[in-house]
Design a protein around this motif. Structure first.
Motif, PDB file in Angstrom:
ATOM      1  N   ASN A   1       0.821  -1.216   0.000  1.00  0.00           N
ATOM      2  CA  ASN A   1       0.000   0.000   0.000  1.00  0.00           C
ATOM      3  C   ASN A   1       0.853   1.264   0.000  1.00  0.00           C
ATOM      4  O   ASN A   1       0.421   2.305  -0.501  1.00  0.00           O
ATOM      5  CB  ASN A   1      -0.960  -0.017   1.182  1.00  0.00           C
ATOM      6  CG  ASN A   1      -2.020  -1.090   1.023  1.00  0.00           C
ATOM      7  OD1 ASN A   1      -2.107  -1.730  -0.026  1.00  0.00           O
ATOM      8  ND2 ASN A   1      -2.817  -1.298   2.039  1.00  0.00           N
ATOM      9  N   LYS A   2       2.069   1.171   0.537  1.00  0.00           N
ATOM     10  CA  LYS A   2       2.996   2.286   0.367  1.00  0.00           C
ATOM     11  C   LYS A   2       3.327   2.454  -1.114  1.00  0.00           C
ATOM     12  O   LYS A   2       3.403   3.588  -1.630  1.00  0.00           O
ATOM     13  CB  LYS A   2       4.275   2.047   1.167  1.00  0.00           C
ATOM     14  CG  LYS A   2       5.294   3.184   1.034  1.00  0.00           C
ATOM     15  CD  LYS A   2       6.572   2.911   1.824  1.00  0.00           C
ATOM     16  CE  LYS A   2       7.589   4.044   1.608  1.00  0.00           C
ATOM     17  NZ  LYS A   2       8.858   3.801   2.353  1.00  0.00           N
ATOM     18  N   GLY A   3       3.479   1.335  -1.816  1.00  0.00           N
ATOM     19  CA  GLY A   3       3.694   1.402  -3.251  1.00  0.00           C
ATOM     20  C   GLY A   3       2.540   2.078  -3.966  1.00  0.00           C
ATOM     21  O   GLY A   3       2.745   2.885  -4.892  1.00  0.00           O
ATOM     22  N   VAL A   4       1.311   1.777  -3.547  1.00  0.00           N
ATOM     23  CA  VAL A   4       0.133   2.425  -4.149  1.00  0.00           C
ATOM     24  C   VAL A   4       0.204   3.935  -3.965  1.00  0.00           C
ATOM     25  O   VAL A   4      -0.031   4.709  -4.908  1.00  0.00           O
ATOM     26  CB  VAL A   4      -1.164   1.860  -3.538  1.00  0.00           C
ATOM     27  CG1 VAL A   4      -2.375   2.669  -3.999  1.00  0.00           C
ATOM     28  CG2 VAL A   4      -1.336   0.394  -3.909  1.00  0.00           C
ATOM     29  N   ALA A   5       0.536   4.368  -2.748  1.00  0.00           N
ATOM     30  CA  ALA A   5       0.626   5.805  -2.472  1.00  0.00           C
ATOM     31  C   ALA A   5       1.710   6.458  -3.326  1.00  0.00           C
ATOM     32  O   ALA A   5       1.503   7.539  -3.903  1.00  0.00           O
ATOM     33  CB  ALA A   5       0.901   6.039  -0.988  1.00  0.00           C
ATOM     34  N   LEU A   6       2.851   5.815  -3.436  1.00  0.00           N
ATOM     35  CA  LEU A   6       3.934   6.356  -4.259  1.00  0.00           C
ATOM     36  C   LEU A   6       3.517   6.412  -5.728  1.00  0.00           C
ATOM     37  O   LEU A   6       3.835   7.377  -6.445  1.00  0.00           O
ATOM     38  CB  LEU A   6       5.192   5.494  -4.101  1.00  0.00           C
ATOM     39  CG  LEU A   6       5.895   5.608  -2.742  1.00  0.00           C
ATOM     40  CD1 LEU A   6       6.878   4.456  -2.546  1.00  0.00           C
ATOM     41  CD2 LEU A   6       6.621   6.948  -2.622  1.00  0.00           C
ATOM     42  N   GLY A   7       2.791   5.388  -6.183  1.00  0.00           N
ATOM     43  CA  GLY A   7       2.313   5.392  -7.557  1.00  0.00           C
ATOM     44  C   GLY A   7       1.354   6.534  -7.822  1.00  0.00           C
ATOM     45  O   GLY A   7       1.400   7.179  -8.881  1.00  0.00           O
ATOM     46  N   LYS A   8       0.479   6.824  -6.847  1.00  0.00           N
ATOM     47  CA  LYS A   8      -0.464   7.941  -7.004  1.00  0.00           C
ATOM     48  C   LYS A   8       0.272   9.274  -7.091  1.00  0.00           C
ATOM     49  O   LYS A   8      -0.228  10.234  -7.701  1.00  0.00           O
ATOM     50  CB  LYS A   8      -1.445   7.962  -5.832  1.00  0.00           C
ATOM     51  CG  LYS A   8      -2.376   6.772  -5.768  1.00  0.00           C
ATOM     52  CD  LYS A   8      -3.356   6.737  -6.926  1.00  0.00           C
ATOM     53  CE  LYS A   8      -4.366   5.608  -6.784  1.00  0.00           C
ATOM     54  NZ  LYS A   8      -5.287   5.550  -7.937  1.00  0.00           N
ATOM     55  N   LEU A   9       1.449   9.336  -6.498  1.00  0.00           N
ATOM     56  CA  LEU A   9       2.270  10.547  -6.573  1.00  0.00           C
ATOM     57  C   LEU A   9       3.164  10.553  -7.813  1.00  0.00           C
ATOM     58  O   LEU A   9       3.977  11.463  -7.985  1.00  0.00           O
ATOM     59  CB  LEU A   9       3.130  10.672  -5.312  1.00  0.00           C
ATOM     60  CG  LEU A   9       2.360  10.906  -4.001  1.00  0.00           C
ATOM     61  CD1 LEU A   9       3.299  10.779  -2.812  1.00  0.00           C
ATOM     62  CD2 LEU A   9       1.689  12.281  -4.002  1.00  0.00           C
ATOM     63  N   GLY A  10       3.021   9.542  -8.654  1.00  0.00           N
ATOM     64  CA  GLY A  10       3.822   9.462  -9.873  1.00  0.00           C
ATOM     65  C   GLY A  10       5.210   8.888  -9.671  1.00  0.00           C
ATOM     66  O   GLY A  10       6.011   8.879 -10.608  1.00  0.00           O
ATOM     67  N   LEU A  11       5.499   8.376  -8.484  1.00  0.00           N
ATOM     68  CA  LEU A  11       6.836   7.839  -8.172  1.00  0.00           C
ATOM     69  C   LEU A  11       6.834   6.324  -8.387  1.00  0.00           C
ATOM     70  O   LEU A  11       6.995   5.526  -7.457  1.00  0.00           O
ATOM     71  CB  LEU A  11       7.216   8.195  -6.735  1.00  0.00           C
ATOM     72  CG  LEU A  11       7.220   9.704  -6.423  1.00  0.00           C
ATOM     73  CD1 LEU A  11       7.396   9.943  -4.931  1.00  0.00           C
ATOM     74  CD2 LEU A  11       8.311  10.409  -7.217  1.00  0.00           C
ATOM     75  N   HIS A  12       6.665   5.919  -9.635  1.00  0.00           N
ATOM     76  CA  HIS A  12       6.443   4.507  -9.926  1.00  0.00           C
ATOM     77  C   HIS A  12       7.683   3.650  -9.701  1.00  0.00           C
ATOM     78  O   HIS A  12       7.571   2.483  -9.309  1.00  0.00           O
ATOM     79  CB  HIS A  12       5.923   4.362 -11.351  1.00  0.00           C
ATOM     80  CG  HIS A  12       4.553   4.935 -11.535  1.00  0.00           C
ATOM     81  ND1 HIS A  12       3.428   4.365 -10.991  1.00  0.00           N
ATOM     82  CD2 HIS A  12       4.138   6.066 -12.178  1.00  0.00           C
ATOM     83  CE1 HIS A  12       2.364   5.091 -11.299  1.00  0.00           C
ATOM     84  NE2 HIS A  12       2.766   6.134 -12.016  1.00  0.00           N
ATOM     85  N   GLU A  13       8.880   4.205  -9.961  1.00  0.00           N
ATOM     86  CA  GLU A  13      10.091   3.416  -9.694  1.00  0.00           C
ATOM     87  C   GLU A  13      10.184   3.072  -8.216  1.00  0.00           C
ATOM     88  O   GLU A  13      10.510   1.929  -7.847  1.00  0.00           O
ATOM     89  CB  GLU A  13      11.352   4.183 -10.130  1.00  0.00           C
ATOM     90  CG  GLU A  13      11.480   4.392 -11.628  1.00  0.00           C
ATOM     91  CD  GLU A  13      10.804   5.676 -12.100  1.00  0.00           C
ATOM     92  OE1 GLU A  13      10.037   6.276 -11.297  1.00  0.00           O
ATOM     93  OE2 GLU A  13      11.032   6.074 -13.249  1.00  0.00           O
ATOM     94  N   ASN A  14       9.906   4.045  -7.354  1.00  0.00           N
ATOM     95  CA  ASN A  14       9.918   3.793  -5.908  1.00  0.00           C
ATOM     96  C   ASN A  14       8.808   2.820  -5.509  1.00  0.00           C
ATOM     97  O   ASN A  14       8.976   1.984  -4.618  1.00  0.00           O
ATOM     98  CB  ASN A  14       9.761   5.096  -5.135  1.00  0.00           C
ATOM     99  CG  ASN A  14      10.935   6.033  -5.329  1.00  0.00           C
ATOM    100  OD1 ASN A  14      12.011   5.612  -5.732  1.00  0.00           O
ATOM    101  ND2 ASN A  14      10.745   7.317  -5.049  1.00  0.00           N
ATOM    102  N   ALA A  15       7.671   2.961  -6.173  1.00  0.00           N
ATOM    103  CA  ALA A  15       6.558   2.053  -5.880  1.00  0.00           C
ATOM    104  C   ALA A  15       6.946   0.615  -6.187  1.00  0.00           C
ATOM    105  O   ALA A  15       6.654  -0.305  -5.408  1.00  0.00           O
ATOM    106  CB  ALA A  15       5.329   2.455  -6.691  1.00  0.00           C
ATOM    107  N   ILE A  16       7.633   0.408  -7.307  1.00  0.00           N
ATOM    108  CA  ILE A  16       8.027  -0.947  -7.706  1.00  0.00           C
ATOM    109  C   ILE A  16       8.961  -1.564  -6.674  1.00  0.00           C
ATOM    110  O   ILE A  16       8.881  -2.768  -6.368  1.00  0.00           O
ATOM    111  CB  ILE A  16       8.670  -0.917  -9.107  1.00  0.00           C
ATOM    112  CG1 ILE A  16       7.575  -0.647 -10.157  1.00  0.00           C
ATOM    113  CG2 ILE A  16       9.401  -2.212  -9.416  1.00  0.00           C
ATOM    114  CD1 ILE A  16       8.097  -0.293 -11.523  1.00  0.00           C
ATOM    115  N   VAL A  17       9.849  -0.756  -6.086  1.00  0.00           N
ATOM    116  CA  VAL A  17      10.735  -1.248  -5.027  1.00  0.00           C
ATOM    117  C   VAL A  17       9.902  -1.768  -3.857  1.00  0.00           C
ATOM    118  O   VAL A  17      10.204  -2.828  -3.272  1.00  0.00           O
ATOM    119  CB  VAL A  17      11.703  -0.141  -4.563  1.00  0.00           C
ATOM    120  CG1 VAL A  17      12.477  -0.590  -3.322  1.00  0.00           C
ATOM    121  CG2 VAL A  17      12.665   0.238  -5.683  1.00  0.00           C
TER     122      VAL A  17
END
Length: 654
Positions: A470-486
């Motif tokens: 779910n942290k990945g989901v939040a990062l993805g919503k902020l456009g930080l998809h590389e961080n989300a994938i981690v």
């Protein structure tokens, strides 16, 4: 991960269990001594081997069968199991902890190996009667047979009371193995003098499970096991108690081939060349061990009658039958929890109501009833239950947390946050509270705050897969998809079966334009759960993006077989058909999408394109005008696209 390396002393997992020691290893997995921080007691916790639970179908089958043990009513001769729990993709059964005696003995196996010669005759006979009483109780409460009766599954307390353990777990493992997609034909674990602790073999689609040396002949033949198979296995145990043997009577050397070993044991069993004791107990053992099931005792009650007759002859007294404890509010509440975990929510509510009839102030019963009502989507009633708990104990963090979950489901997000913040005042390390608050903040698009919550959870429990995902989901919503994938990688490292993480990772790869990696994630998800309509639909959408329209159609049709009410799937199928120039079929799909969701702008646009492509420009204009007049889309980009398309058509003088 190898079960041997799963936990070490001092580890805390599930925010609930602190590992104190390793109690033992067997064919199913590993047993730990842990401190249950919720119940504030010592419990034995058994976790299971990866081979048995390789996919969700296997885990569900195992959970359903093993929960029958948990749902058994209390009995003095059955080891109590509190719950079956799934944490980080692993199943655990929590059981009463039986402490060893002064000589370190905790099972009948321990007593056999520590005694030079036969066990005390009266003690062995009393234990045999106790075993029958436990089996009778289990069979009247839905468990047809144990399927792994042996001395190590018969525990002996410090006051010499017998308790049957691992109830139904052999059947659970067999069903799980049968449900799994594993191509392996056997699982076996070397242990002890016999050669193994447990095995499962599958031959020509037939399943055989149990401990070699203790299987009845019909089990070797892969015929149906029943209580007479258990009676045979217990006859072997009786023989060991009477003779003091550390191993069962039918035994052959093991040279690494389980089938050869089992065949050797089976031939000895069928020959029936066992030297039987020349006394009344010997005659009982001989009948238990007859090769033909119909010639054995018909039930454990009948076997107990024969054993009690020998007891009466030897002692001149009737064997004292223990009284089953009165069903208290705690009992009904615990049974309700077990039924709730089995998915039998209506039955669990009846148990909670019985508990509350005994004790109207029983917090756990009110709380559990609320959980069951939540599963039945009776959300307002669930809130009433949690409010009852809070009347009794305003500081009950569980009730505040559970109430917050319901309010979140009712989209009363700000009230949910009030509940979660109250929990944090009471206990900032309460199980799942940071995740629940983070999820609500994600819904409110307060993603930075949500990330802070997930980080707090991960500081407490670095192995929380939901927090990572779910942290990945939040990062993805902020456009930080590389961080989300981690973050998704972290979740999947802990639990490779975590389908939400695979799905969310696919979304991030798609956002980065890495379509093949997105497809790879969805393939992983579908390997775990082939009935996930969302994954099939997502794969179809992604294949459309890379112009693999025929493959996309296959995926989208699979999705619609599972869920025909998804507007986006119909739209994506329409798009694939449109690109393949099957315009009439595409229009039919767009119509189905719009029947479900008339506000789906892209479906209106796709329909207009298909109408225009087939020469029905006037229909295309009418479609666009009708849409703009009746259901203007909320997305300004879609409005601009539709209006531009309309102007293009109108400029042609239509």
């Amino acid at each position: 991960m190898n079960n041997d390396d799963l936990f070490k002393k001092g580890d805390v997992f599930g925010r609930r269990y602190e590992v104190l020691d390793l109690l033992g290893k067997g064919g199913f997995g590993v047993v730990y001594l842990v401190h249950d921080r919720h119940l504030k007691i010592l419990v034995a916790l058994k976790t299971f081997r990866d081979e048995f639970l390789a996919d969700p179908k296997a885990r569900d089958a195992f959970k359903k069968e093993s929960l029958l043990w948990v749902s058994l009513e209390n009995h003095p001769h059955i080891l109590a199991a509190q719950l079956v729990n799934e944490t980080n993709g692993r199943l655990f059964v929590s059981m009463d902890y039986i402490a060893p005696d002064a000589q370190g003995r905790v099972s009948l196996h321990d007593h056999l190996i520590s005694t030079n010669g036969p066990l005390d005759a009266n003690q062995a006979l009393g234990w045999a009667i106790q075993f029958c009483l436990g089996m009778e109780h289990a069979q009247t409460h839905g468990i047809k047979c144990h399927r792994d009766i042996k001395p190590s599954n018969i525990l002996i307390t410090q006051d010499y009371t017998l308790k049957i353990a691992d109830f139904g777990l052999a059947a659970a493992a067999a069903k799980a193995w049968d449900k799994s997609d594993s191509r392996c034909n056997s699982v076996e674990t070397s242990e002890g003098a016999i050669g193994f602790a447990f095995s499962v073999t599958r031959t020509e689609g037939r399943m055989r499970c149990g401990t070699p040396g203790y299987m009845a002949p019909e089990v070797y033949r892969c015929e149906s096991a029943d209580l007479r198979s258990d009676i045979y296995s217990f006859g072997l145990v009786l023989w060991q108690m009477a003779t003091g043997s550390r191993v069962p009577p039918f035994i052959v050397p093991y040279h690494g081939d389980i089938e050869t070993y089992l065949l050797g044991v089976y031939r000895q069993q069928m020959a029936e060349k066992l030297q039987i004791l020349q006394d009344p107990l010997g005659l009982i053992i001989e009948r238990c061990l007859r090769a033909v099931p119909s010639e054995r005792y018909r039930s454990f009650q009948e076997l107990r009658g024969a054993l009690e007759s020998v007891w009466n002859q030897r002692t001149g007294t009737e064997y004292p039958i223990p009284q089953v404890e009165e069903k208290t509010a705690d009992f009904w509440s615990n049974k309700g929890s077990a039924l709730c975990a089995l998915g039998q929510y209506d039955e669990s509510i009846k148990c909670y109501d019985n508990a509350l009839e005994n004790n109207p102030h029983h917090k756990s019963a009110w709380n559990g009833k609320g959980i069951a009502l939540n599963h039945l989507s009776r959300l307002e009633e669930a809130i009433e239950c949690y409010d009852k708990v809070l009347e009794i104990d305003p500081g009950c963090a569980d009730a505040w947390n559970n109430k917050g979950v319901i309010l979140d489901a009712l989209r009363r997000f700000r009230e949910a946050l009030i509940c979660y913040n109250t929990v944090l005042v009471i206990d900032s390390q309460h199980v799942s509270i940071w995740v629940n608050k983070g999820n609500t903040l994600n819904t409110l698009r307060r993603h930075e705050e949500a990330i802070h919550c997930f980080d707090n959870e991960l500081a407490i429990n670095p192995r929380c897969t939901e927090a990572w995902s779910n942290k990945g989901v939040a990062l993805g919503k902020l456009g930080l998809h590389e961080n989300a994938i981690v973050c998704y990688d972290k979740a999947l490292e802990i639990d490779p079966q975590f389908t939400s993480a695979w799905n969310n990772q696919a979304i991030s790869f798609l956002a980065l334009g890495q379509h093949e990696k997105a497809i790879g994630c969805l393939d992983k998800l579908l390997a775990i759960n082939s009935q996930n309509a969302k994954a099939w639909s997502g794969k179809g959408y992604t294949l459309n993006k890379v112009r693999r329209y025929e493959e996309a159609l296959y995926c989208l049709e699979k999705a619609l077989e599972i869920d025909s009410r998804c507007a986006n799937t119909w739209y994506n199928k329409g798009d694939a058909l449109k690109e393949l120039r099957q315009y009439d079929n595409a229009i039919d799909c767009y119509d189905k999408a719009l029947a479900i969701d008339p506000r789906l702008a892209v479906a209106w646009y796709g329909k207009a394109q298909s109408k225009a492509a087939t020469g029905y420009a006037l229909d295309a204009i009418r479609t666009l005008r009708k849409f703009l007049k009746l259901v203007p889309p909320a997305d300004p980009d879609n409005i601009a696209t539709v209006r531009q398309w309309l102007r293009n058509l109108e400029s042609k003088g239509i």
